[in-house]
Design an enzyme around this catalytic site. Structure first.
Site, PDB file in Angstrom:
ATOM      1  N   GLN A  19       4.238  56.886   1.857  1.00  0.00           N
ATOM      2  CA  GLN A  19       3.532  57.972   1.176  1.00  0.00           C
ATOM      3  C   GLN A  19       2.503  58.631   2.100  1.00  0.00           C
ATOM      4  O   GLN A  19       2.388  59.859   2.144  1.00  0.00           O
ATOM      5  CB  GLN A  19       2.830  57.433  -0.068  1.00  0.00           C
ATOM      6  N   SER A  39       9.848  45.194   3.179  1.00  0.00           N
ATOM      7  CA  SER A  39      10.398  46.190   2.263  1.00  0.00           C
ATOM      8  C   SER A  39      11.703  45.752   1.615  1.00  0.00           C
ATOM      9  O   SER A  39      12.700  46.458   1.636  1.00  0.00           O
ATOM     10  CB  SER A  39      10.613  47.511   3.018  1.00  0.00           C
ATOM     11  N   CYS A  43      12.729  41.883  -6.833  1.00  0.00           N
ATOM     12  CA  CYS A  43      13.306  41.704  -8.172  1.00  0.00           C
ATOM     13  C   CYS A  43      14.793  41.382  -8.113  1.00  0.00           C
ATOM     14  O   CYS A  43      15.365  40.891  -9.095  1.00  0.00           O
ATOM     15  CB  CYS A  43      13.073  42.952  -9.021  1.00  0.00           C
ATOM     16  N   THR A 270     -12.016  49.009  -3.240  1.00  0.00           N
ATOM     17  CA  THR A 270     -12.774  47.787  -3.485  1.00  0.00           C
ATOM     18  C   THR A 270     -14.270  48.111  -3.399  1.00  0.00           C
ATOM     19  O   THR A 270     -14.663  49.278  -3.410  1.00  0.00           O
ATOM     20  CB  THR A 270     -12.404  46.718  -2.444  1.00  0.00           C
ATOM     21  N   ALA A 277      -7.174  48.051  -2.443  1.00  0.00           N
ATOM     22  CA  ALA A 277      -6.329  46.902  -2.798  1.00  0.00           C
ATOM     23  C   ALA A 277      -5.286  47.349  -3.809  1.00  0.00           C
ATOM     24  O   ALA A 277      -5.610  48.020  -4.796  1.00  0.00           O
ATOM     25  CB  ALA A 277      -7.168  45.767  -3.369  1.00  0.00           C
ATOM     26  N   ASP A 280       0.158  43.006  -6.463  1.00  0.00           N
ATOM     27  CA  ASP A 280      -0.054  41.785  -7.237  1.00  0.00           C
ATOM     28  C   ASP A 280      -1.463  41.230  -7.140  1.00  0.00           C
ATOM     29  O   ASP A 280      -1.931  40.545  -8.055  1.00  0.00           O
ATOM     30  CB  ASP A 280       0.923  40.695  -6.779  1.00  0.00           C
ATOM     31  N   HIS A 302       3.950  50.333  -6.812  1.00  0.00           N
ATOM     32  CA  HIS A 302       4.405  51.609  -6.259  1.00  0.00           C
ATOM     33  C   HIS A 302       3.495  52.752  -6.712  1.00  0.00           C
ATOM     34  O   HIS A 302       3.192  53.661  -5.919  1.00  0.00           O
ATOM     35  CB  HIS A 302       5.852  51.874  -6.670  1.00  0.00           C
ATOM     36  N   TYR A 423      21.374  62.205 -29.664  1.00  0.00           N
ATOM     37  CA  TYR A 423      22.290  61.456 -30.521  1.00  0.00           C
ATOM     38  C   TYR A 423      23.743  61.857 -30.295  1.00  0.00           C
ATOM     39  O   TYR A 423      24.086  63.029 -30.225  1.00  0.00           O
ATOM     40  CB  TYR A 423      21.958  61.668 -32.004  1.00  0.00           C
ATOM     41  N   LYS A 431      19.191  58.860 -37.019  1.00  0.00           N
ATOM     42  CA  LYS A 431      17.804  58.369 -37.028  1.00  0.00           C
ATOM     43  C   LYS A 431      17.757  57.182 -36.072  1.00  0.00           C
ATOM     44  O   LYS A 431      18.174  56.074 -36.406  1.00  0.00           O
ATOM     45  CB  LYS A 431      17.358  57.969 -38.432  1.00  0.00           C
TER      46      LYS A 431
END
Length: 443
Positions: A19, A39, A43, A270, A277, A280, A302, A423, A431
């Protein structure tokens, strides 16, 4: 020319570097990380172990050479930042391969050190085949062990995201799995009635779940539990929680918040305005209550990387708090959640009512439909949505994404009935379950 140093090269750190380069083509950017890879999609690691993802390198998003050639960003792996010298705006770095140390200077420093798996004090722990899953190397170690040793059984300690995902993936490989969990219900970020649906799904698929117990001792192949039971196993995966890596920040005199993360302001700074910071290890605040909150997930890391890059490059954007929106798959069931749970609402002394709806994911006459249960908590006076959860066969993430957007946009529970959602028989009903929650809550 401004010089930025980033500590940590995984989700938050690598994204912040990218970024910064996007918004400033001239800035000097250096990234340090003590691991040998950067990088990667953390997950995805349980699914590599379960061989659902067949090519482990597919979760590697970039390498130092790519960052240098494409973005002119210097990434130094197997380099640990061991000290921050705040008055001089310098860091002390140790080359983990050679042991050599050197100093580097910064105008802005971004801390994205991540977290480490919590390891309890258990007798026999060091003598057992025990693994954690917090890095690419951890993933490789577990996968290699399974391939070489051909184990038949695993005990997973902890029934959070990693524990449940590992249980499913180990079963996918044909292993027998026992889960040991300290609390009375698995996945504590769900209300207990919905977590019971996942509990039943685990046992339906042959995973034995032992709640309200912990591992007290490991003796050769025997895992002894606090409830008196013993389990015979080949190896153990410890996934009882994550401890934020704050040692570097603490040693530098930066404040640690009540959640255990590095305290940050609206711009992720900070106590030291030149040090940020993210990820996690950073403490943020709850979108609903404003209380301190730490969410060790990919989306916050992110987003925080973007906010820091904007601030450093002169376009400050204040953070708006975190809902903790998340999802996971447990065999044939999906679960997703956003905002506050029943437990959190009670602990904070908030006034709340709950509305639930169990129905079809899409038109019942269409052959591909499944059941889902959607549950929403709201303030009965202001009608503010406080949180939502959904468990079902499919379409779960879609409903929670809509409600997370509604919360962010300031919509009330009554507004849910008026949302014009798409829908057609394969996708929903005239609904939608989200609409039904709004209708049921209306009084």
């Amino acid at each position: 020319m401004k010089k930025v140093i980033i500590v940590g090269a995984v989700g938050g750190g690598a994204t912040a570097a990218g970024q910064l380069r996007f918004y400033d083509k001239e800035m000097s950017i250096t990234v340090y990380d003590r691991d040998s890879t950067m990088s990667y999609a953390a997950c995805g690691t349980p699914y590599v172990i379960g061989e659902v993802i067949e090519d482990e390198t597919s979760i590697l998003m970039a390498d130092p050479e790519q960052f240098q050639q494409k973005r002119n960003i210097d990434v130094k792996l197997e380099h640990e930042v061991v000290e921050i010298l705040r008055p001089e705006k310098k860091i002390r770095v140790r080359n983990l391969k050679t042991g050599d140390e050197f100093h580097d200077s910064y105008d802005a420093l971004i801390l994205s050190p991540g977290g480490s798996a919590i390891m309890p004090d258990i007798e026999g722990l060091q003598k057992s085949h025990l693994f954690t899953l917090r890095s690419y190397g951890d993933m490789q170690a577990i996968h290699s062990y399974i391939q070489s040793e051909k184990p038949s059984h695993c005990v997973v300690s902890g029934a959070g995201f990693i524990g449940l995902e590992m249980a499913e993936n180990l079963k996918h490989l044909g292993l027998e799995v026992d889960i040991v969990h300290k609390s009375s219900a698995i996945l504590s970020i769900l209300d207990e009635d919905l977590s019971q649906l996942l509990h039943a799904e685990l046992e339906k698929n042959g995973v034995q779940v032992h709640t309200e117990t912990v591992i007290e001792k490991i003796d050769d192949r025997n895992v002894h539990l606090s409830n008196g039971k013993s389990l015979e196993t080949d190896f153990v995966i410890m996934s009882i929680g994550l401890k934020p890596n704050t040692e570097l920040a603490e040693t530098a005199g930066l404040s640690i918040g009540e959640t255990g993360g590095i305290r940050t302001n609206d711009f992720m700074q900070t106590d030291d305005e030149s040090i940020y910071a993210i990820g996690d290890a950073s403490e943020n605040f709850d979108f609903i209550t404003g209380d301190p909150k730490r969410v060790p997930l990919a989306w916050p890391a992110h987003r925080q990387a973007f906010l820091v890059a904007q601030h450093i490059t002169g376009n400050p954007i204040a953070k708006k708090g975190l809902l903790g929106t998340s999802a996971l798959k447990v065999f044939s069931l999906d679960a997703a959640m956003t905002g506050l749970t029943e437990t959190a609402i009670k602990e904070k002394g908030l006034t709340a009512k709950t509305v639930s709806h169990t129905g079809n994911s899409n038109a019942g006459y269409y052959p591909d439909h499944e059941k889902l249960t959607l549950k929403v908590h709201y303030n009965p006076e202001t009608r503010q949505i406080l949180g939502a959860q959904c468990v079902g066969g499919k379409g779960v993430d879609k409903r929670i994404d809509v409600i997370a957007t509604a919360i962010y946009g300031g919509l009330t529970v009554d507004d849910l009935q008026a949302l014009e959602l798409c829908y057609a028989p394969p996708f929903s009903s005239p609904k939608d379950p989200v609409n039904m929650i709004g209708y049921k809550a209306f009084d």
